[in-house]
Design an enzyme around this catalytic site. Sequence first.
Site, PDB file in Angstrom:
ATOM      1  N   GLU A 219      63.102 -22.986  35.553  1.00 24.63           N
ATOM      2  CA  GLU A 219      62.331 -22.132  34.643  1.00 24.63           C
ATOM      3  C   GLU A 219      62.343 -22.625  33.195  1.00 24.63           C
ATOM      4  O   GLU A 219      61.404 -22.376  32.436  1.00 24.63           O
ATOM      5  CB  GLU A 219      62.841 -20.687  34.696  1.00 24.63           C
ATOM      6  CG  GLU A 219      62.515 -19.954  35.992  1.00 24.63           C
ATOM      7  CD  GLU A 219      63.566 -20.171  37.080  1.00 24.63           C
ATOM      8  OE1 GLU A 219      64.436 -21.044  36.926  1.00 24.63           O
ATOM      9  OE2 GLU A 219      63.506 -19.445  38.097  1.00 24.63           O
TER      10      GLU A 219
ATOM     11  N   GLN B 154      69.645  -9.558  41.120  1.00 26.00           N
ATOM     12  CA  GLN B 154      68.817 -10.321  40.173  1.00 26.00           C
ATOM     13  C   GLN B 154      68.314  -9.455  39.023  1.00 26.00           C
ATOM     14  O   GLN B 154      67.192  -9.614  38.548  1.00 26.00           O
ATOM     15  CB  GLN B 154      67.656 -11.016  40.892  1.00 26.00           C
ATOM     16  CG  GLN B 154      68.156 -12.171  41.774  1.00 26.00           C
ATOM     17  CD  GLN B 154      67.069 -13.117  42.210  1.00 26.00           C
ATOM     18  OE1 GLN B 154      65.918 -12.737  42.401  1.00 26.00           O
ATOM     19  NE2 GLN B 154      67.425 -14.393  42.384  1.00 26.00           N
TER      20      GLN B 154
ATOM     21  N   LYS C 236      59.057  -4.680  39.303  1.00 23.34           N
ATOM     22  CA  LYS C 236      58.330  -4.998  40.528  1.00 23.34           C
ATOM     23  C   LYS C 236      57.416  -3.852  40.972  1.00 23.34           C
ATOM     24  O   LYS C 236      56.280  -4.078  41.388  1.00 23.34           O
ATOM     25  CB  LYS C 236      59.317  -5.343  41.641  1.00 23.34           C
ATOM     26  CG  LYS C 236      58.618  -5.822  42.902  1.00 23.34           C
ATOM     27  CD  LYS C 236      59.594  -6.383  43.921  1.00 23.34           C
ATOM     28  CE  LYS C 236      58.826  -6.991  45.090  1.00 23.34           C
ATOM     29  NZ  LYS C 236      59.731  -7.573  46.091  1.00 23.34           N
TER      30      LYS C 236
ATOM     31  N   MET D  23      73.202 -39.836  18.775  1.00 19.09           N
ATOM     32  CA  MET D  23      73.345 -39.158  17.493  1.00 19.09           C
ATOM     33  C   MET D  23      74.763 -38.616  17.323  1.00 19.09           C
ATOM     34  O   MET D  23      75.332 -38.665  16.234  1.00 19.09           O
ATOM     35  CB  MET D  23      72.308 -38.024  17.374  1.00 19.09           C
ATOM     36  CG  MET D  23      72.187 -37.441  15.988  1.00 19.09           C
ATOM     37  SD  MET D  23      71.733 -38.684  14.748  1.00 19.09           S
ATOM     38  CE  MET D  23      69.955 -38.512  14.716  1.00 19.09           C
TER      39      MET D  23
END
Lengths: 564, 163
Positions: free
Chosen positions: A50, A113, A162, A477
């Site tokens: 994601e 979830q 949902k 770096m």
Amino acid sequence: MELTGAEIFVRSLHDEGVDLVFGYPGGAVLHIYDALYTQDKVNHILVRHEQAATHAADGYARSTGKPGVVVVTSGPGATNAVTGIATAYMDSIPMVVFTGQVPTHLIGNDAFQEADNIGITRPCVKHNFLVKDVADLAETIKKAFYVATTGRPGPVVVDIPKDVTAQKTEYSYPDKVSMRSYNPVHVGHAGQIKRAVRMMLDAKRPMLYTGGGVILGNAAESLTAIARALNYPVTNTLMGLGAYPATDPQFVGMLGMHGTYEANMAMHHCDVLIAVGARFDDRVTGNIEKFCPNASIIHIDIDPASISKNVKVDIPIVGCVDNVLKAMLAELGNSKQQPGEGTLDGWWQQINEWRSRECLKYDRDSELIKPQYVVETLYKVTGGDAFITSDVGQHQMWAAQYYPFDKPRRWINSGGLGTMGFGLPAAMGVQLAWPDDTVACITGEGSIQMCIQELSTCLQYALPIKVINLNNGYLGMVRQWQEFFYQKRYAMSYMESLPDFVKLAESYGHVGMQITSPADVEGALIEAMQMKDRLVFMDFLTDREENVYPMIPAGGGQNEMILI
Amino acid sequence: MRHIISILMENEAGALSRVAGLFSARGYNIESLTVAPTEDPSLSRMTLVTRGTDEIIEQITKQLNKLIDVVKLMDMTEGPHIEREMMLIKVRAQGEKRNELKRVSDIFHGRIIDVTDETYTIEMTGAGDKMDAFVQTLDAGLIIEVVRSGVSGIGRGDRSLKL
């Protein structure tokens, strides 16, 4: 006719003009994915993580000016997206992220979830909405796009439980939306603009310092017009590169920590500083106590909160930068006072003297591949007209220094948050928006591994990105700072057990190349660019301990650079 | 300097946490914060007391204005205003202390609203510094509980914060 929330979601996107979304399915968004499946107006790109969905949408937004759109599921889907949301927030990128949520009756129950998406994203969004009733869905989506794309742009999260996607209601998408609590300023204050122009006409050592706001505000043309009309030197921030043609003689390079000697010296010595769509970031100002000690400062920005936040300014002008610059041009045209012939000759002479220091020179006779040389050759091979994304670190600075951008929206990088892993997924978004253009991702072996899984997405959608991996085997770096400031104690900056990037690229179905000698750099790049329909992963084994110069060490003023 | 900032904001879930989150994220301090709906049920009014230099207060008001839920705000301390806070304070009131506490409470225009053999509960309103003064006047050992509402403020005369 009544539609389900999921159908309303898809219809709303279409009516908003969205034809591309980036995302990843999951339980809470199954209704939405089902609605996406049964239509062909809104295309969905399936990423592999994601975070990449947000970066890809971000790259799409930066390269087109249109908002990027993301769909992820609840819980881990949303939390994985947070890095990309924060990246977009720091760079003011318009983006709308739809997160799934557990059904309303389970919210707060620690359901499977479940995460508090509104709470988690609150500090890194321009605004967020929780939709609890399907009747509010279409209007909320309209508001989300309105907020994300107007004023100072930024990401907006819409959290959709949902059950809301299953409920039905009549669909109508509002033409426009007004919010009493949100009224961005468009036009600058006329009196302030007059005062600013007067100050500019009196300047002996002026400096235009412009940032990402000029690109976001589509003001590059106006900026160029005003700079030319006044013969002012122009410097761009890392976020602002491309807003003024970098190959133009009035451009003095990027400023800041790894900016050019001439840009930083000119900043330090200028008498009038015009900051346009820039926010006086610490990487630009260096030590704030020593910043532009002799300058009167004009600051044009759309966000009032950016004004006098870090540096007190003399003439603030709040408004869309393009409108303000155009008003300034008009004011210049009407003004009796005109820029005096030769007024700036002395100033330009001084700047050219600083320029002659050639702060970006490097060892061109090295037997090792110099990373700067790779970027310069990439510039040459692509005719300076590619879209370049980058990750974060040394390679990012070299890309900014050695690939002069003449157009806005060609340089795509995470400036504010400094997100490693940004480059490859951002390049996907750019390539999808500009299928016929060359898109190169300049990266390093550290950054690329943070979103390497997206090579799979690139294969699925046949994205012929050119990955330029400046591989020095170090987190460069970090290593550079450890060399300078920690007596070369290279704690964890050595990347052990690197993969064979050629085989890795091949296993994902792409072309892999490894380049080990300076003599092969140009030929390899030409060969890669000729493979127009293939992703080519180019692993350049570069000089391992090359440093980025010039550099203003932490706490230093702009006139206190370390030069090579 | 101490500032009282009054804010009209959309009466929506989460609006309060946006303000509180802004203060913690940017390291501003909140001395007190009160919030309740107004006569217009779609609007909440928040009163926030903070301290900072002029530059910090300017940033605070700009950042607050930037929050999408904030409709309008006013720095009360920039002009004439009235500040009020309510305090409920429970004190140990035994023997000769009972009379003394009653007298001191009267001086501060407090009202004793609950009495037991051993305690008084006093209600008091006024500016924040009056509450401070009253608490300081009392022998610390006598105080059982202090409940302060946080400051509310309103502009004097024509000065008002409304849409």
